[in-house]
Design an enzyme around this catalytic site. Structure first.
Site, PDB file in Angstrom:
ATOM      1  N   GLU A 268       0.802  -1.224   0.000  1.00 29.56           N
ATOM      2  CA  GLU A 268       0.000   0.000   0.000  1.00 29.56           C
ATOM      3  C   GLU A 268       0.836   1.276   0.000  1.00 29.56           C
ATOM      4  OE1 GLU A 268      -3.974  -1.468   2.369  1.00 29.56           O
ATOM      5  OE2 GLU A 268      -2.248  -0.939   3.581  1.00 29.56           O
TER       6      GLU A 268
HETATM    7  C1  TNX Z   1      -4.611  -3.999   4.561  1.00 26.45           C
HETATM    8  S1  TNX Z   1      -2.745  -6.251   4.437  1.00 26.45           S
HETATM    9  C2  TNX Z   1      -3.365  -3.691   5.048  1.00 26.45           C
HETATM   10  C3  TNX Z   1      -3.214  -3.249   6.440  1.00 26.45           C
HETATM   11  C4  TNX Z   1      -4.541  -3.093   7.129  1.00 26.45           C
HETATM   12  C5  TNX Z   1      -5.438  -4.238   6.755  1.00 26.45           C
HETATM   13  C6  TNX Z   1      -6.746  -4.224   7.470  1.00 26.45           C
HETATM   14  C7  TNX Z   1      -1.814  -5.203   4.127  1.00 26.45           C
HETATM   15  C8  TNX Z   1      -0.586  -5.672   3.582  1.00 26.45           C
HETATM   16  N1  TNX Z   1      -2.195  -3.947   4.370  1.00 26.45           N
HETATM   17  O1  TNX Z   1      -2.493  -2.045   6.480  1.00 26.45           O
HETATM   18  O2  TNX Z   1      -4.323  -3.095   8.502  1.00 26.45           O
HETATM   19  O3  TNX Z   1      -5.672  -4.204   5.377  1.00 26.45           O
HETATM   20  O4  TNX Z   1      -7.503  -5.338   7.145  1.00 26.45           O
END
Ligand code: TNX
Length: 480
Positions: free
Chosen positions: A293
């Site tokens: 992300e």
């Molecule tokens: C996605 S999973 C994210 C996290 C959040 C999560 C909540 C991932 C690699 N990144 O930053 O906490 O969703 O479900």
């Protein structure tokens, strides 16, 4: 009756008769965690430590046949004796967890109970399907202290998990003391989601967690999430932020708004120091660098960042683990483990498919199956639902090897993100009853048999009750 074992063993034969453990039943075994764990378990629930003997009626030995591999074991229970054999101490430890589940649910009691302590006669030959069977705890969104992490380990141990991934840093907090950069914790650890002062692990705390995990044959995989999810680091050391960004501590639950200064050489001096100190505290072979992300980061900058950062981790002789987005980075070090996390209904991104076809190992954590922070259903008060609701059956009935064709899948991991979770009981609520099913996905041979599984799962509620786990989700599947 078929014993309610989770994860289901590879081969199980049930025979007539029982072995009854008494105060005189002697225990023999090598000086190792498995022997000590079994002795402590019996002492706690049955009220007496088993006497030791050169050859006890309860006998653990390191003479298993070669086909048991690293973690396999063979367990033979007759009316006269319990024989547990493996090739490794780890194998014995997994076998002890099986023996624990063959004992009555009261064996989970924290205080002594009268018994009787009977074990059905069985022969079991068992080996895991996958070598990576992980649980992840996010201690960044809400901080969980050493006692809470140990309790989390205790929850994973009976189900044969062997990896504890700790998500140690995020926008909301930096949770590990790094002596060369004290403000990371003096300042960057003082926030968390919503209210509260956050918190962090000192080096001694972290070492205590690593040792506790090791005593339960779990390897700690620490994650420093980069280059996004870094607000707490930038709030502590503003020179780590891109110019023009004013870093402040963050208490919300948005993702994808932060990134480190990718073109500032000082960023890499910082990361070098962090990885050096992290590696010194981490005996396990893996360092997780996040990589997810990074929504503010251009593809070009992301590639440049990873090209400079990954060697800083590899330098310490560690295997890099990263979320699936890192598949897009050029020159991934050999053996880099990529962690698949997007929901299974999304198409597999091209770079991930390409990395998989080059043979890079994949860890499967698809959010709509393996994310323990997703709500069970519309009525679940805790949790998130961006990947949909994830009921008990949905988290159980899937095949990690069918998601990315041709991939080398090395395992499964169940992440527990804590945006909405503040107490250890909250964690239990999301873990149970889904965690055992994910353990079976990770350990037991395919295919999955839901009717058999749910019958065994129902029997496990008595174990959670005996253990004092009061906050598990009363899922409709648990009703007959
Ligand atoms: C996605 S999973 C994210 C996290 C959040 C999560 C909540 C991932 C690699 N990144 O930053 O906490 O969703 O479900």
């Amino acid at each position: 009756m078929i014993p309610a074992l989770i994860p289901a063993p590879r081969v199980l034969a049930v025979h007539d008769g029982v072995f009854e453990l008494t105060a005189d039943t002697a225990l023999s075994g090598p000086e190792c965690h498995a022997t000590r764990f079994l002795a402590a378990l019996l002492r706690r629930a049955a009220g007496h430590a088993p006497p030791s003997a050169r050859e006890g009626a309860l006998a653990l030995t390191l003479d298993g046949p070669a086909d048991l591999g690293e973690e396999g074991y063979r367990l033979d229970v007759t009316a006269e004796a319990v024989r547990l054999r493996a090739r490794t101490e780890e194998g014995l430890f997994r076998g002890v967890q099986t023996l624990r589940q063959l004992l009555p649910a009261e064996i989970e009691s924290p205080a002594p109970l009268p018994g009787p302590w009977r074990v059905p006669c069985v022969s079991i030959t068992d080996t895991p399907r996958f070598r990576w069977r992980g649980v992840m705890l996010d201690v960044a969104r809400h901080f969980f202290d050493v006692a809470a992490v140990k309790r989390f380990i205790d929850r994973a141990v009976p189900y044969k998990f062997n990896i504890l991934h700790l998500h140690l840093t995020d926008d909301q907090g930096w949770r590990l003391e790094i002596p060369s950069h004290p403000r990371l914790t003096e300042h960057g650890a003082t926030s968390q989601v919503g209210e509260g002062d956050g918190g962090h692990f000192t080096r001694a705390d972290f070492t205590e967690i690593v040792a506790y995990a090791a005593a339960h044959h779990m390897t700690v995989v620490p994650e420093i999430d980069l280059p996004g999810h870094t607000q707490a680091a930038m709030a502590s050391y503003p020179h780590l932020a891109p110019e023009g960004v004013t870093p402040e501590l963050y208490r919300g639950i948005d993702v994808g708004f932060s990134q480190l200064a990718i073109h500032n050489p000082a960023t890499y001096d910082f990361l070098d120091a962090v990885f050096t100190e992290l590696a010194a505290l981490t005996p396990g072979p893996y360092l997780h660098v996040g990589g997810d992300e990074a929504l503010q980061t251009t593809a070009e900058d992301y590639a440049a960042f990873m090209t400079r950062t990954l060697p800083l981790a590899v330098r310490h002789d560690r295997t890099v683990v990263a979320w699936q987005e890192a598949a897009a980075a050029p020159d991934l070090p050999e053996g880099t483990h990529l962690q698949y996390w997007r929901p299974t209904h999304e198409p597999v991104p091209e770079p991930l498919a390409a990395a998989a076809s080059r043979g890079l190992p994949l860890i499967m954590s698809p959010a709509n199956r393996a994310y323990l922070d997703m709500k069970y259903d519309d009525d679940t008060a805790l949790g998130l639902r961006w990947a949909g609701t994830v009921g008990v059956r949905q988290s159980y009935e899937w095949d990690p090897e069918s998601l990315v064709p041709g991939a080398r899948v090395v395992g499964v991991e169940a992440p527990l993100w804590t945006e909405t979770l503040t107490t250890p009981d909250d964690l239990d609520h999301m873990l149970y009853p889904r965690l055992p099913g994910l353990a079976e996905v990770a350990w037991s041979p395919a295919p999955k048999d839901w009717p058999s599984y749910v019958t065994r799962l129902r029997a496990h509620t008595a174990r959670w009750d005996a253990a004092g786990i009061t906050s598990y989700h009363r899922s409709p599947e648990l009703e007959d």
